[in-house]
Design a protein around this motif. Structure first.
Motif, PDB file in Angstrom:
ATOM      1  N   SER A  64      -0.061   1.441   3.961  1.00 38.80           N
ATOM      2  CA  SER A  64      -0.150   0.097   3.384  1.00 38.80           C
ATOM      3  C   SER A  64      -1.532  -0.209   2.804  1.00 38.80           C
ATOM      4  CB  SER A  64       0.214  -0.950   4.438  1.00 38.80           C
ATOM      5  OG  SER A  64      -0.729  -0.931   5.493  1.00 38.80           O
ATOM      6  N   ALA A  65      -2.503   0.661   3.024  1.00 37.89           N
ATOM      7  CA  ALA A  65      -3.847   0.436   2.479  1.00 37.89           C
ATOM      8  C   ALA A  65      -3.798   0.510   0.956  1.00 37.89           C
ATOM      9  CB  ALA A  65      -4.826   1.453   3.040  1.00 37.89           C
ATOM     10  N   GLN A  66      -4.538  -0.392   0.325  1.00 41.23           N
ATOM     11  CA  GLN A  66      -4.567  -0.444  -1.133  1.00 41.23           C
ATOM     12  C   GLN A  66      -5.875   0.061  -1.726  1.00 41.23           C
ATOM     13  OE1 GLN A  66      -1.813  -1.467  -3.004  1.00 41.23           O
ATOM     14  NE2 GLN A  66      -0.924  -1.242  -0.964  1.00 41.23           N
ATOM     15  N   ARG A  67      -6.981  -0.109  -0.990  1.00 42.18           N
ATOM     16  CA  ARG A  67      -8.286   0.195  -1.522  1.00 42.18           C
ATOM     17  C   ARG A  67      -9.098   1.160  -0.662  1.00 42.18           C
ATOM     18  NH1 ARG A  67     -11.148  -2.579   0.078  1.00 42.18           N
ATOM     19  NH2 ARG A  67     -11.643  -4.634  -0.012  1.00 42.18           N
ATOM     20  N   GLU A  68      -9.167   0.848   0.643  1.00 39.03           N
ATOM     21  CA  GLU A  68     -10.025   1.656   1.503  1.00 39.03           C
ATOM     22  C   GLU A  68      -9.601   1.552   2.963  1.00 39.03           C
ATOM     23  OE1 GLU A  68     -14.667   2.552   1.641  1.00 39.03           O
ATOM     24  OE2 GLU A  68     -14.253   0.451   2.127  1.00 39.03           O
ATOM     25  N   ALA A  69      -9.807   2.657   3.670  1.00 35.69           N
ATOM     26  CA  ALA A  69      -9.640   2.692   5.121  1.00 35.69           C
ATOM     27  C   ALA A  69     -10.874   3.382   5.675  1.00 35.69           C
ATOM     28  CB  ALA A  69      -8.384   3.458   5.501  1.00 35.69           C
ATOM     29  N   VAL A  70     -11.537   2.708   6.623  1.00 35.39           N
ATOM     30  CA  VAL A  70     -12.725   3.296   7.246  1.00 35.39           C
ATOM     31  C   VAL A  70     -12.491   3.411   8.741  1.00 35.39           C
ATOM     32  CG1 VAL A  70     -14.275   2.456   5.439  1.00 35.39           C
ATOM     33  CG2 VAL A  70     -13.969   1.093   7.514  1.00 35.39           C
ATOM     34  N   HIS A  71     -13.062   4.447   9.325  1.00 36.00           N
ATOM     35  CA  HIS A  71     -12.831   4.744  10.735  1.00 36.00           C
ATOM     36  C   HIS A  71     -14.153   5.093  11.393  1.00 36.00           C
ATOM     37  CE1 HIS A  71     -10.762   5.954  14.303  1.00 36.00           C
ATOM     38  NE2 HIS A  71     -10.800   7.256  14.088  1.00 36.00           N
ATOM     39  N   LEU A  72     -14.471   4.413  12.493  1.00 35.64           N
ATOM     40  CA  LEU A  72     -15.680   4.715  13.254  1.00 35.64           C
ATOM     41  C   LEU A  72     -15.285   5.248  14.619  1.00 35.64           C
ATOM     42  CD1 LEU A  72     -18.755   4.756  13.472  1.00 35.64           C
ATOM     43  CD2 LEU A  72     -18.646   2.396  14.332  1.00 35.64           C
ATOM     44  N   GLU A  73     -15.798   6.438  14.935  1.00 38.91           N
ATOM     45  CA  GLU A  73     -15.577   7.083  16.227  1.00 38.91           C
ATOM     46  C   GLU A  73     -16.909   7.134  16.957  1.00 38.91           C
ATOM     47  OE1 GLU A  73     -13.914  10.928  15.417  1.00 38.91           O
ATOM     48  OE2 GLU A  73     -12.139  10.080  14.468  1.00 38.91           O
ATOM     49  N   MET A  74     -16.914   6.721  18.235  1.00 37.37           N
ATOM     50  CA  MET A  74     -18.169   6.641  18.980  1.00 37.37           C
ATOM     51  C   MET A  74     -18.132   7.348  20.330  1.00 37.37           C
ATOM     52  SD  MET A  74     -19.176   2.686  18.080  1.00 37.37           S
ATOM     53  CE  MET A  74     -17.580   1.965  18.482  1.00 37.37           C
ATOM     54  N   ARG A  75     -17.048   7.999  20.647  1.00 34.86           N
ATOM     55  CA  ARG A  75     -16.921   8.656  21.947  1.00 34.86           C
ATOM     56  C   ARG A  75     -17.253  10.141  21.833  1.00 34.86           C
ATOM     57  NH1 ARG A  75     -14.446   6.336  25.974  1.00 34.86           N
ATOM     58  NH2 ARG A  75     -13.750   8.355  26.695  1.00 34.86           N
ATOM     59  N   ASP A  76     -17.575  10.746  22.955  1.00 34.25           N
ATOM     60  CA  ASP A  76     -17.871  12.178  22.977  1.00 34.25           C
ATOM     61  C   ASP A  76     -16.688  13.024  23.428  1.00 34.25           C
ATOM     62  OD1 ASP A  76     -20.540  12.156  22.023  1.00 34.25           O
ATOM     63  OD2 ASP A  76     -21.244  11.487  23.986  1.00 34.25           O
TER      64      ASP A  76
END
Length: 161
Positions: free
Chosen positions: A4-16
């Motif tokens: 359903s994204a039209q422009r951008e999808a960003v993902h932040l991962e912070m675990r080890d």
């Protein structure tokens, strides 16, 4: 949600550590071989289709150094899976993130209007998720992501050791 994204999808991962019982990770621990066709074909196709529609997908990872075994696995998986499918990926050593304001959980932001937080137990097991449309949370997450992205090292230049 990528569909359903039209422009951008960003993902932040912070675990080890994530999903320690994941079959692909368990197999990699034994063989050190990454088989994206067997374990990740559906994800790769979804990313490729999303990028082909003109949606940018960016992923940033904050990692401790030296990296954990799971992060080493993710690093080795990134080129044949994420980058090959069209994602842009950057890495930020945790000691370079001290001045950043970050949410308490990993997240995706879709088109600056929907956040999907992902929750994990201490051992990395997935325990749930929450969707949010609160503009203040969206702003916190997008600002945090962009700060990490600005400081992050492109996957093609990041070295584990």
């Amino acid at each position: 949600m990528l569909a359903s994204a039209q422009r951008e999808a960003v993902h932040l991962e912070m675990r080890d550590t994530y999903t320690p019982d994941d079959p692909c990770y368990v197999e990699w621990q034994k063989s050190r071989i990454i088989d994206v066709d067997t374990h990740w074909q559906e994800w790769r196709d979804e990313v490729r289709n999303t990028v082909a529609r003109g949606v940018a997908i960016r992923r940033a990872r904050i990692v401790s150094q030296p990296v954990t075994e799971f992060i080493r696995y993710e690093y080795e998986l990134t080129s044949p899976l994420n980058v090959a499918a069209g994602e842009q990926v950057r890495w930020l050593p945790r000691d370079q993130a001290s001045g950043l304001t970050l949410p308490g959980n990993d997240f995706w932001v879709f088109d600056d209007h929907l956040v999907r937080f992902t929750f994990f137990a201490g051992n990395g097991e997935y325990v749930g998720e929450e969707l949010a449309t609160d503009p203040a949370l969206i702003k916190l997450c997008t600002t945090a992501f962009e700060a990490v992205w600005q400081q992050g090292i492109d996957h093609s230049k990041y070295q584990l050791d």
